[in-house]
Design an enzyme around this catalytic site. Structure first.
Site, PDB file in Angstrom:
ATOM      1  N   LYS A   1     -15.115   9.794  -3.243  1.00 48.03           N
ATOM      2  CA  LYS A   1     -14.424  10.607  -4.230  1.00 48.03           C
ATOM      3  C   LYS A   1     -15.059  10.507  -5.748  1.00 48.03           C
ATOM      4  O   LYS A   1     -15.295  11.249  -6.360  1.00 48.03           O
ATOM      5  CB  LYS A   1     -12.715   9.957  -4.686  1.00 48.03           C
ATOM      6  CG  LYS A   1     -11.951  10.353  -3.414  1.00 48.03           C
ATOM      7  CD  LYS A   1     -10.684   9.433  -3.547  1.00 48.03           C
ATOM      8  CE  LYS A   1      -9.948   9.773  -2.218  1.00 48.03           C
ATOM      9  NZ  LYS A   1      -8.498   9.021  -2.057  1.00 48.03           N
TER      10      LYS A   1
ATOM     11  N   GLN B   1      -5.485   4.189  -4.807  1.00 49.83           N
ATOM     12  CA  GLN B   1      -5.830   4.374  -3.511  1.00 49.83           C
ATOM     13  C   GLN B   1      -4.839   3.441  -2.709  1.00 49.83           C
ATOM     14  O   GLN B   1      -4.513   2.341  -2.897  1.00 49.83           O
ATOM     15  CB  GLN B   1      -7.274   3.554  -3.433  1.00 49.83           C
ATOM     16  CG  GLN B   1      -7.760   3.917  -1.761  1.00 49.83           C
ATOM     17  CD  GLN B   1      -7.903   5.617  -1.302  1.00 49.83           C
ATOM     18  OE1 GLN B   1      -8.480   6.270  -2.265  1.00 49.83           O
ATOM     19  NE2 GLN B   1      -7.320   5.704  -0.194  1.00 49.83           N
TER      20      GLN B   1
ATOM     21  N   ASP C   1      -2.604  13.084  -6.903  1.00 53.53           N
ATOM     22  CA  ASP C   1      -2.527  13.026  -5.724  1.00 53.53           C
ATOM     23  C   ASP C   1      -1.341  13.670  -5.298  1.00 53.53           C
ATOM     24  O   ASP C   1      -0.822  13.931  -4.084  1.00 53.53           O
ATOM     25  CB  ASP C   1      -2.377  11.312  -5.398  1.00 53.53           C
ATOM     26  CG  ASP C   1      -3.465  10.959  -4.460  1.00 53.53           C
ATOM     27  OD1 ASP C   1      -4.176  11.513  -3.862  1.00 53.53           O
ATOM     28  OD2 ASP C   1      -3.497   9.836  -4.094  1.00 53.53           O
TER      29      ASP C   1
END
Ligand code: NDP
Length: 296
Positions: A54, A98, A121
């Site tokens: 990422k 994460q 997200d």
């Protein structure tokens, strides 16, 4: 029949290119780069690989990338304080914590603390609610990537029968909402669904997000259907080696389907590309710079 292979790698490269092309205009108007901060707690090897990927992709798109690594023993309050500080930092457009988090930390509490306007997200309940009610918000990256692949392949989706296998908050439920938003007739199947093959056989569009290697078989598929395989499963390939397979028995299903995503090289690459897209959208929104979303 032999299915068209939906090339997610190429689609992701195109999306990343479109995002990167829009970054300089944002930087000129806002006087800064779009910024994504990823928080990694602990040393889970798979998470570390995702976080590195990422970060690299964010920088390659011309955006500012920060990764904050915290030890596995980090307490919940400490993580929540960090998230609040990132919420208040105007140079941070997107915040991604994460998952999975270590057992002492409640994931829902962390997700709920992220500013919904920085929740790239798309997991915050406010964004889930916006998606369900047709309001503008952030949509989880993997299902939005699946929808983009489907629309590129099929064009207008209205009226098609869609079956989503899996009902997680990360993939299955938002995928179903997106397909409903495209006026598909949507069924969500899960582990308690009766006669799953018969349910899947109705579908013009099948999205498999289960986590069971090669579960979906050729005789479950209506001839010509589009099959999107979200699953990522590592299986034993003999001689001490492993290989990645999806939730769909690719070789046999490709004989029946009209189009199919491979694993790897299908849905996977789209996830990071959509993360970059969401970060660019967040940056425009947070800086008050208009963005024609039709361009990405
Ligand atoms: P979850 O484990 O959260 O959800 C799995 C879903 O599958 C559940 O709803 C479960 O039903 C359902 N299920 C389990 N067994 C069966 C069965 N035998 N028949 C029908 N349904 C079943 O997984 P995720 O949604 O997080 O992920 C799904 C897969 O997608 C995984 O392989 C994951 O690695 C992959 N993935 C890939 C991404 C990418 O970037 N390509 C991103 C995210 C995930 P129930 O709710 O009843 O338990």
């Amino acid at each position: 029949m032999s299915a068209a292979i939906i090339d997610g790698k190429a689609a992701a490269e195109r999306l990343r290119g479109r995002v990167a092309a829009l970054v300089p205009d944002f930087a000129t108007k806002a006087g800064r780069q779009p910024g994504l901060t990823v928080v990694l707690v602990g040393e889970d090897p798979a998470s570390a690989v995702y976080v590195r990927a990422k970060g690299k992709a964010t920088e390659a798109a011309g955006m500012k990338s920060d990764t904050i690594r915290l030890p596995a023993g980090t307490g919940q309050d400490e993580l929540l304080d960090l998230v609040r500080a990132l919420n208040a930092d105007a140079s941070v457009d997107g915040i991604l914590v994460q998952l999975p988090l270590p057992a002492q930390i409640n994931e829902n509490a962390v997700i709920a603390t992220i500013d919904p306007n920085k929740d790239v997200d798309g997991f915050h309940p406010v964004n889930a609610g916006r998606l369900a009610t047709g309001l503008y918000g952030f949509v989880p990256c993997t299902p939005l990537g699946c929808l983009m692949l489907l629309k590129e392949q099929l064009g207008d989706l209205a009226g098609r029968e869609a079956v989503v296998i899996g009902r997680s908050n990360i993939v299955g439920k938002p995928m179903a909402q997106l397909l409903l938003g495209e006026s598909c007739t949507v069924t969500i199947a899960h582990s308690k669904t009766r006669d799953l093959p018969a349910v899947v056989r109705r579908a013009d569009i099948v999205v498999a997000a289960v986590g069971r290697p090669e579960m979906v078989k050729a005789d479950w598929i209506k001839p010509g259907a589009a099959v999107i395989d979200v699953g990522i499963n590592r299986i034993d390939a003999g001689e001490g080696k492993t290989r990645l397979v999806g939730d769909v028995a690719f070789d046999e299903v490709a004989q029946v389907a009209g189009a199919i995503t491979p694993v790897p090289g299908g849905v996977g690459p789209m996830t990071i590309a959509v993360l970059l897209r969401n970060t660019l959208v967040a940056a425009h929104r947070n800086a008050g710079v208009p963005l024609d979303k039709g361009t990405i």
